[in-house]
Design an enzyme around this catalytic site. Structure first.
Site: not given
Length: 182
Positions: A72-75, A113, A141, A143
């Site tokens: 995940c690019e956010h976490h 995704q 996910h 996250c």
């Protein structure tokens, strides 16, 4: 990728989290983490293998349950699940293992995704020029499972359809029926 800089960043992160990166238990952690991220974020090279569709095959080709894992690019936490990838051949057919290779190529990146699903579909449409492409990804996910809402077992489902699989209701229905067939 600058593995040495990543290693230093992990050392700094451990310190910022109140951990001693030089303790016997963590001394090799910065190297291991940097190498793990380098591996997870580096796609393996492959050669696109296609063959003439000499027999005029005009039905769906579908590879179901291709394992997919990404970050995940956010976490920067993993998400994992399966991809279902199909296409309606045009003048060429694809070596079946290449469907899994394309999924992996785009999954080995910091991702969301939705983008991953679209990238696989777009790439196959551009490279193979089939009559249609369909991609469905189902993934859990971490996250969501390990932080925030903390919902384990929930799976996000995304889809991307191109050409006939998007525009023709019967072809679209056939694709989704095959994806969900037992």
């Amino acid at each position: 990728m600058d593995v040495e800089a990543a290693q230093q960043a992990v050392t700094d992160l451990l310190k910022a989290l109140g951990k001693d990166p030089y303790s016997v238990h963590l001394a090799d952690t910065p190297r291991r983490v940097a190498e793990a991220y380098a591996e997870m974020l580096t796609p393996r090279a492959f050669t696109m293998t296609t063959f003439p569709n000499d027999e005029g095959y005009d039905e769906l080709v579908l590879a179901r349950s291709i394992p997919v894992q990404s970050l995940c690019e956010h976490h920067m936490l993993p998400f994992h699940g399966v991809a279902h990838v199909g296409y309606l051949p045009g003048e060429r057919i694809l070596g079946l293992s290449k469907l899994a290779r394309v999924v992996e190529m785009f999954a080995r990146d910091l991702q969301v995704q939705e983008r991953l699903t679209k990238q696989v579909a777009d790439w196959l449409q551009d490279q193979l020029q089939p009559l249609g492409v369909g991609v469905v990804i189902e993934a859990e996910h971490l996250c969501m499972a390990h932080r925030g809402v903390r919902v384990s077992g929930s799976r996000a489902v995304t889809s991307a359809l191109k050409g006939v699989l998007r525009n023709d209701p019967a072809s679209r229905q056939e694709f989704f029926a095959l994806v969900h067939a037992a």
